[in-house]
Scaffold this motif. Structure first.
Motif, PDB file in Angstrom:
ATOM      1  N   ARG A  83      38.063  40.597  33.381  1.00  0.00           N
ATOM      2  CA  ARG A  83      37.249  40.095  35.231  1.00  0.00           C
ATOM      3  C   ARG A  83      38.158  38.890  35.636  1.00  0.00           C
ATOM      4  NH1 ARG A  83      35.586  43.912  37.780  1.00  0.00           N
ATOM      5  NH2 ARG A  83      33.771  43.612  38.245  1.00  0.00           N
ATOM      6  N   ILE A  84      39.094  38.153  34.847  1.00  0.00           N
ATOM      7  CA  ILE A  84      40.110  37.132  35.040  1.00  0.00           C
ATOM      8  C   ILE A  84      41.232  37.937  35.869  1.00  0.00           C
ATOM      9  CG2 ILE A  84      41.934  35.223  34.076  1.00  0.00           C
ATOM     10  CD1 ILE A  84      39.986  34.372  32.201  1.00  0.00           C
ATOM     11  N   ALA A  85      41.674  39.147  35.250  1.00  0.00           N
ATOM     12  CA  ALA A  85      42.417  39.966  35.410  1.00  0.00           C
ATOM     13  C   ALA A  85      42.725  40.522  36.774  1.00  0.00           C
ATOM     14  CB  ALA A  85      42.831  41.190  34.733  1.00  0.00           C
ATOM     15  N   ASP A  86      40.961  41.006  37.100  1.00  0.00           N
ATOM     16  CA  ASP A  86      40.925  41.450  38.007  1.00  0.00           C
ATOM     17  C   ASP A  86      40.800  40.830  39.518  1.00  0.00           C
ATOM     18  OD1 ASP A  86      40.373  44.462  37.734  1.00  0.00           O
ATOM     19  OD2 ASP A  86      38.223  43.981  37.155  1.00  0.00           O
ATOM     20  N   TYR A  87      40.132  39.376  39.377  1.00  0.00           N
ATOM     21  CA  TYR A  87      40.267  38.605  39.953  1.00  0.00           C
ATOM     22  C   TYR A  87      41.590  37.513  40.676  1.00  0.00           C
ATOM     23  CZ  TYR A  87      34.938  39.180  40.016  1.00  0.00           C
ATOM     24  OH  TYR A  87      34.025  40.011  40.417  1.00  0.00           O
ATOM     25  N   TRP A  88      42.528  37.288  39.564  1.00  0.00           N
ATOM     26  CA  TRP A  88      43.545  35.790  39.775  1.00  0.00           C
ATOM     27  C   TRP A  88      44.775  36.941  39.851  1.00  0.00           C
ATOM     28  CZ3 TRP A  88      46.831  34.098  34.868  1.00  0.00           C
ATOM     29  CH2 TRP A  88      47.294  32.487  35.274  1.00  0.00           C
ATOM     30  N   GLY A  89      44.608  38.477  39.455  1.00  0.00           N
ATOM     31  CA  GLY A  89      45.656  39.004  39.348  1.00  0.00           C
ATOM     32  C   GLY A  89      46.038  39.807  37.847  1.00  0.00           C
ATOM     33  N   VAL A 119      37.364  55.481  39.052  1.00  0.00           N
ATOM     34  CA  VAL A 119      37.074  53.464  39.160  1.00  0.00           C
ATOM     35  C   VAL A 119      37.519  52.777  39.859  1.00  0.00           C
ATOM     36  CG1 VAL A 119      37.408  51.551  37.699  1.00  0.00           C
ATOM     37  CG2 VAL A 119      36.341  53.195  36.142  1.00  0.00           C
ATOM     38  N   ALA A 120      36.301  52.212  41.372  1.00  0.00           N
ATOM     39  CA  ALA A 120      37.292  51.390  41.968  1.00  0.00           C
ATOM     40  C   ALA A 120      38.077  50.516  41.777  1.00  0.00           C
ATOM     41  CB  ALA A 120      35.845  51.094  42.653  1.00  0.00           C
ATOM     42  N   PRO A 121      39.175  50.507  42.637  1.00  0.00           N
ATOM     43  CA  PRO A 121      40.167  49.283  42.567  1.00  0.00           C
ATOM     44  C   PRO A 121      39.605  48.101  42.094  1.00  0.00           C
ATOM     45  CG  PRO A 121      41.036  50.640  44.572  1.00  0.00           C
ATOM     46  CD  PRO A 121      39.671  51.663  43.600  1.00  0.00           C
ATOM     47  N   HIS A 122      38.460  47.628  42.862  1.00  0.00           N
ATOM     48  CA  HIS A 122      37.822  46.685  42.754  1.00  0.00           C
ATOM     49  C   HIS A 122      37.674  46.728  41.309  1.00  0.00           C
ATOM     50  CE1 HIS A 122      35.075  42.675  43.310  1.00  0.00           C
ATOM     51  NE2 HIS A 122      35.490  42.574  43.650  1.00  0.00           N
ATOM     52  N   ASP A 123      36.969  47.450  40.810  1.00  0.00           N
ATOM     53  CA  ASP A 123      36.422  47.238  38.586  1.00  0.00           C
ATOM     54  C   ASP A 123      37.157  47.703  37.585  1.00  0.00           C
ATOM     55  OD1 ASP A 123      34.041  46.637  40.010  1.00  0.00           O
ATOM     56  OD2 ASP A 123      33.310  48.843  40.062  1.00  0.00           O
ATOM     57  N   ALA A 124      38.909  47.794  38.218  1.00  0.00           N
ATOM     58  CA  ALA A 124      39.811  48.185  37.255  1.00  0.00           C
ATOM     59  C   ALA A 124      39.917  47.590  35.887  1.00  0.00           C
ATOM     60  CB  ALA A 124      40.884  48.153  37.950  1.00  0.00           C
TER      61      ALA A 124
END
Length: 477
Positions: free
Chosen positions: A69-75, A386-391
């Motif tokens: 989740r850190i990777a998804d949100y932070w970059g 899987v949606a990109p948002h959830d990768a």
């Protein structure tokens, strides 16, 4: 940027990400062969020796969902770079450790940074190769490295321990980190989840403590399954994981969106990954002990003796890559675990006076063939649709299944080993009796994996082919 240059950079990105996968997986086993020498130099107890392996896998598996989740949100590129640098620093600390506590703590920090690094790398692979034949090839390379990495770690660990020092099994990561940081800066593109991104703190706490309690409870089973502390930690872990699921159902931005695991095919892939991880991380440790303690091989010879395993995976991978679009992943993921189970049953026939060529080599070749059929399609199936948002979250779940499977497998196999070793008599006979019992248990686990594939990976060949190639899937659920 021209299309040709973009394509060139994508394949260079695959090289960087594959290298990342290699270092993350091989670090789960590279210290295995070095453990006897490290134990002597640092004065480790047998329990501390086991925790050098478990600390890495436990921190890795327990923190992966948060790392995803850190990777998804932070970059994802940013998380990748930080994970690489932190992993390198933790490796240096472990390589310079002066006592068992420092070594175990450094290994735990390695696992924590790997939990940030691994899902970022897999998510970057997912968005870099979103669909089509190129995705199939990219995931085949990534999956083959995931399968071979554990054995490569044993070989590299043997070479470094023999010709340098056991500490280089950790310090060698600095070279991988330098290449990864430079390659990441040059060839990886930043991506992140769009929209409202809030961290699920309660979910992170419950899943981390839940997985940690569960694995620790299994590790205590070495002293007996009926002990109050064993039962207590297992119950606490199960309860916290149930609470985690409840939290994920209620929060707006869950750490693990349940839609990721609600799909039957994807859930089956995660379960197979968990069981395969128990064999590649847990059972291989006892094979290492057999090679060095019973057969008396040097660290180098033991490492070289494990080479047939990655060689077999490497030879099988292109064949599986060609078969995958034609037959779909289901037949491969039914048959592959059965071949692995056969290899474990073969290895269970080891004796104190046996030879490597007669009792180990055929089993290693079979194991490599089976794991090639498992790992090449497995991560692709787990992440298709899987949606990109959830990768990042989906990538973390796939990696977490592997590492938690390894942690639990190692703990369970240790308990089985301790229970099976007879008291008195020839110690080498006792060792092989214990090792044989762990291999039988691993065989049972892989038969269960085959049953999972047959049961859950259903839904029509066309849909499963889409899962394997990454083409758009109209409905997942």
């Amino acid at each position: 940027m021209s299309a040709a240059l973009r394509t060139h950079n994508r394949w260079l990105a695959l090289v960087v990400l594959a290298l990342t996968q290699l270092v993350v997986v091989l670090d789960g086993t590279i210290v295995n062969i070095a453990l006897p020498e490290a134990q002597l130099e640092l004065g480790l107890t047998d329990g501390e020796r086991g925790w050098v392996v478990t600390a890495y896998a436990l921190a890795f598996g327990a923190l992966l969902l948060l790392g995803g989740r850190i990777a998804d949100y932070w970059g994802r590129k940013r998380a990748y770079m930080l994970g690489m640098i932190g992993f390198g620093l933790a490796s240096v600390w472990g390589g310079l450790a002066q006592n068992g506590f420092e070594l175990i703590l450094a290994r735990g920090l390695q696992g924590a940074f790997a939990a940030l690094l691994a899902p970022a790398a897999l998510a970057l692979l997912t968005v870099t190769f979103p669909s089509g034949r190129e995705r199939n090839t990219a995931f085949a390379v990534f999956g083959a490295i995931a399968g071979a990495g554990a054995a490569v770690g044993m070989v590299l660990g043997g070479v470094l321990t023999e010709f340098a020092d056991w500490r280089w099994c950790l310090l060698v990561n600095v070279f991988f980190v330098i290449v990864g940081v430079i390659g990441g800066a040059l060839f990886l593109d930043e991506s992140r989840a769009e929209g409202d991104n809030r961290y699920d703190v309660l979910g992170a706490v419950t899943v981390t403590l839940g997985l940690g309690s569960l694995v620790y409870g299994f590790s205590l089973a070495e002293g007996g399954w009926g002990q109050p502390t064993t039962i207590g930690f297992l119950a606490l872990g199960a309860g916290l994981l149930v609470l985690f699921v409840y939290v994920e159902m209620k929060v707006a931005q869950p750490l693990l969106p349940l839609r990721i695991v609600a799909d039957r095919i994807r859930a089956g892939a995660f379960l197979i990954q968990l069981l395969a991880g128990s064999v590649m991380i847990g059972a291989l440790l006892y094979l290492t002990f057999h090679l060095q303690i019973v057969l008396g091989l040097s660290p180098l010879a033991a490492g070289l003796a494990s080479l047939p395993l990655p060689f077999a995976i490497t030879l099988v991978a292109p064949i599986v890559t060609k078969l995958l679009p034609k037959v779909g992943p289901r037949p491969l993921l039914i048959g592959g675990p059965l071949v692995v189970a056969a290899s474990m049953l073969f290895l269970s026939g080891i004796t104190a006076d046996g030879t490597y060529v007669a009792q180990v080599l055929p089993g290693l070749i079979l194991l490599g063939i089976g794991m090639g059929f498992v790992f090449v399609p497995l991560q692709n199936v787990a992440l298709a649709g899987v949606a990109p948002h959830d990768a990042g979250a989906a990538s973390a779940t796939a990696n977490s299944a592997m590492q938690i499977g390894g942690s639990i497998g190692l703990s369970v196999f240790t308990a089985i080993y301790v229970a099976a070793v007879p008291s008195g008599g020839n110690p080498l006979v006792g060792f092989t009796t214990g090792y044989s019992a762990t291999f039988v248990a691993a065989a049972v686990g892989m038969v269960i994996a085959s049953i999972v594939a047959a049961t859950l990976l259903r839904g029509g060949r066309a849909r499963l082919r889409l899962q394997a190639t990454g083409a758009p899937i109209p409905h997942l659920g």
